[in-house]
Design a protein around this motif. Structure first.
Motif, short mmCIF file in Angstrom:
data_model
loop_
_atom_site.label_atom_id
_atom_site.label_comp_id
_atom_site.label_asym_id
_atom_site.label_seq_id
_atom_site.Cartn_x
_atom_site.Cartn_y
_atom_site.Cartn_z
N GLU A 198 6.64 6.02 9.13
CA GLU A 198 7.34 5.03 8.31
C GLU A 198 8.20 4.12 9.18
O GLU A 198 9.02 4.57 9.98
N LEU A 199 8.01 2.80 8.99
CA LEU A 199 8.81 1.79 9.66
C LEU A 199 9.54 0.96 8.61
O LEU A 199 9.06 0.78 7.49
N SER A 200 10.68 0.44 8.96
CA SER A 200 11.42 -0.44 8.06
C SER A 200 10.76 -1.82 8.03
O SER A 200 9.90 -2.12 8.86
N ARG A 214 11.83 -4.41 9.19
CA ARG A 214 12.10 -5.05 10.48
C ARG A 214 11.35 -4.37 11.62
O ARG A 214 11.51 -4.74 12.78
N GLU A 249 11.63 -1.15 12.47
CA GLU A 249 12.37 -0.04 13.06
C GLU A 249 11.85 1.29 12.53
O GLU A 249 11.42 1.38 11.37
N VAL A 261 12.09 4.60 10.81
CA VAL A 261 13.01 5.15 9.81
C VAL A 261 13.33 6.61 10.18
O VAL A 261 12.42 7.42 10.34
N THR A 317 11.77 11.67 11.84
CA THR A 317 10.96 10.60 11.27
C THR A 317 10.17 11.13 10.08
O THR A 317 10.35 12.28 9.66
N THR A 352 15.12 2.38 16.28
CA THR A 352 15.28 3.06 14.99
C THR A 352 16.18 2.29 14.04
O THR A 352 16.72 1.23 14.38
N THR A 353 16.36 2.85 12.85
CA THR A 353 17.18 2.23 11.82
C THR A 353 18.68 2.46 12.02
O THR A 353 19.48 2.07 11.17
N PRO A 375 22.20 1.57 12.67
CA PRO A 375 22.67 0.19 12.45
C PRO A 375 23.24 -0.52 13.66
O PRO A 375 23.14 -1.74 13.75
N LYS A 396 23.27 -1.30 17.65
CA LYS A 396 22.47 -1.15 18.87
C LYS A 396 23.40 -1.20 20.09
O LYS A 396 23.65 -2.26 20.67
#
Length: 536
Positions: free
Chosen positions: A467-469, A471, A473, A475, A482, A494-495, A497, A499
């Protein structure tokens, strides 16, 4: 030129020189030649093993060669190697002077076996650098070492800001830029291993064959940045079989200039931190596989109970758990002309490439902290800077905005959509943008464009696997898990928030601890443990 403290440090280093060195200076009547001569005289005075002679027969002045007396071993600098390149100078003195390199024995042997093209078999390298470039020393030092190890390799490191006419003639717009036998070899940061991979065409296949023989890991970390390094250290400390497969150990940190928010360290620079990370990982029993690009991840259900990682060179790694820490890269504008003029006026590192645009007109794309900081830096080098922001206002901190607006050679354009990079076929000549308020198209005449619009996660190869967001990233939950059992993730891919380096390190540690917890609760591991107990 050197203060008392620096002289004392250099004198201590030069005590490691075991072979006599001759520094051969080629000078003219310029102020820079006088400055270089002063530096060389100070160095010579620090060691009885070093002598200084002057021969003004080299085409580049000021320049100097460092030669081992009675041999054909040597390196050359065209310029005054201070700033980031002072370390390159010190290492060159030590290595030409007989102090052994800490480079792995197999890599040294690989360098010694290199040959150039006919008729003389010589590889003649030229590297253009800037004193403010944090990426350049790795390239300069790698090629210097190669020229010390192999007499058929020659290298001269050239300060692009000092030889502006030469830079303009060769249209060098990005550093480091490396020429081999008069032709462009490569641009950007390169390690010794990366250079060898380009020269020794059979090296990748030999490495792939070696990787294929490796046993399965307990934890396989994909990526060698702050998150991957922390994950590898935490996993290895548990006494389990740990491997790291990284396309570029150090990751985005290698391209970071000043780091002032790393807790307990007031100031450091990206390359220094990356070196420290790699050394810390090497302190443990970790199998580091560098220059390895991941292409596909196969879940355990598809790979006989073990997760598989397929690499670009055709090799496959297997592991009971995997930690994905592939990081992120600079986001591109995605407009016509950007790729065509990359390193020909389109740049992504103002610290590295800024000095090459001295006296020229440039644009900075992006109004966040990175963009505004870049514009401020470039305003002190270039004749004019235009900052172009998509939003209706700048997003940088107020203190940075006030500084930017106080500069007389800076224009700020907001609500602007960049649509095309213009050029003459050789270099950038302008930028086209659309006013998002009235829809009118405008053209800026300029010679450089510095893109500073954030990062993109390196996760394209994982699409359809987990699973990717929206954007892109990965998840993850609070444990770094994951959507695939046994696969964890950490860092900028990753998600999470924020960086930040320190956050990535914490996330990598969390992922490693979660992977270990997964292992000790795994039925497969429990069965193996019971089998070993019976056998004992």
């Amino acid at each position: 030129m050197l203060d008392a403290h620096l002289k004392a440090q250099l004198k201590a280093y030069l005590e490691k020189v075991t072979q006599p060195i001759e520094i051969v200076a080629s000078l003219d009547d310029s102020a820079k030649s006088a400055e270089l001569n002063e530096l060389l005289e100070e160095i010579t005075a620090l060691s009885d093993q070093i002598t200084l002679v002057r021969r003004d027969d080299n085409e580049r002045k000021p320049s100097f060669a460092i030669n081992r007396v009675g041999s054909d071993i040597g390196v050359r600098f065209a310029g005054i190697p201070m700033g980031h390149e002072f370390t390159s100078l010190v290492l060159a003195l030590l290595q030409v002077g007989g102090h052994p390199s800490k480079t792995a024995a197999d890599v040294i042997e690989q360098v010694k076996n290199l040959n150039g093209p006919a008729p003389d078999g010589v590889l003649r390298f030229e590297t253009y650098f800037s004193l403010s470039c944090q990426n350049c020393p790795d390239v300069v030092q790698a090629l210097n070492l190669m020229s010390v190890l192999n007499p058929k390799i020659q290298h001269v490191a050239i300060d692009g800001a000092l030889y502006q006419d030469e830079v303009d003639a060769r249209q060098v717009m990005s550093v480091p830029t490396v020429y081999l036998n008069g032709e462009v070899f490569d641009q950007g940061r390169m390690s010794l291993e990366q250079i060898l991979a380009r020269l020794d065409t059979g090296a990748a296949q030999r490495e792939a064959e070696k990787i294929k023989t490796k046993d399965a890991f307990d934890v396989l970390v994909v990526g060698g940045g702050p998150a991957g390094s922390a994950a590898a250290i935490y996993a290895a400390r548990k006494g389990i079989r740990t491997g790291v497969a990284a396309e570029r150990f150090g990751g985005q940190v290698l391209d970071t200039m000043a780091i002032e928010n790393f807790v307990s360290v007031g100031y450091t620079e990206g390359p220094k931190l990356a070196t420290a990370l790699e050394q810390h990982v090497k302190d443990y029993d970790v199998d580091i596989m560098n220059l390895q690009r991941a292409e596909k991840l196969l879940p355990a259900t598809e790979a006989g109970g073990l997760i598989e990682l397929q690499l670009a060179n055709g090799a496959t790694l297997k592991s009971k758990t995997v930690i994905l820490s592939t990081g992120a890269r600079w986001r591109q504008m995605g407009v016509p002309g950007e790729d065509e003029y990359r390193n020909k006026g389109v740049a992504y590192c103002p610290h590295c490439d800024g000095p090459l645009f001295k006296g020229k007109r440039v644009a900075v794309i992006g109004g966040g902290n990175s963009g505004v900081e870049a514009a401020i830096d470039l305003a002190g080098i270039t004749s004019h800077v235009t900052l172009v922001e998509f939003d209706s206002k700048l997003r940088a901190d107020d203190v940075l905005q006030r500084k930017l607006r106080s500069l007389p050679n800076v224009d700020i354009i907001v609500s602007a959509l960049s649509t095309e990079v213009l050029g003459d076929g050789q270099k950038v000549s302008g930028l086209v943008y659309k006013d998002r308020v009235d829809g009118v198209m405008h053209t800026l005449e300029l010679e450089g464009i510095f893109v500073q619009i954030g990062l993109l996660p390196n996760t394209e190869w994982l699409k359809g696997t987990l699973e990717l967001s929206p954007r892109g990233e990965i998840v993850i939950d609070e444990r770094g898990q994951t959507s695939l059992p046994g696969v964890f993730a950490a860092g900028d891919a990753t998600t999470v928030p924020y960086k930040q380096i320190v956050i990535a390190m914490g996330a990598g540690s969390t992922a490693a601890l979660s992977a270990f917890d997964h292992l000790i609760r795994s039925p497969l591991l429990v069965a193996e443990t019971e089998k070993e107990a019976v056998a004992a």
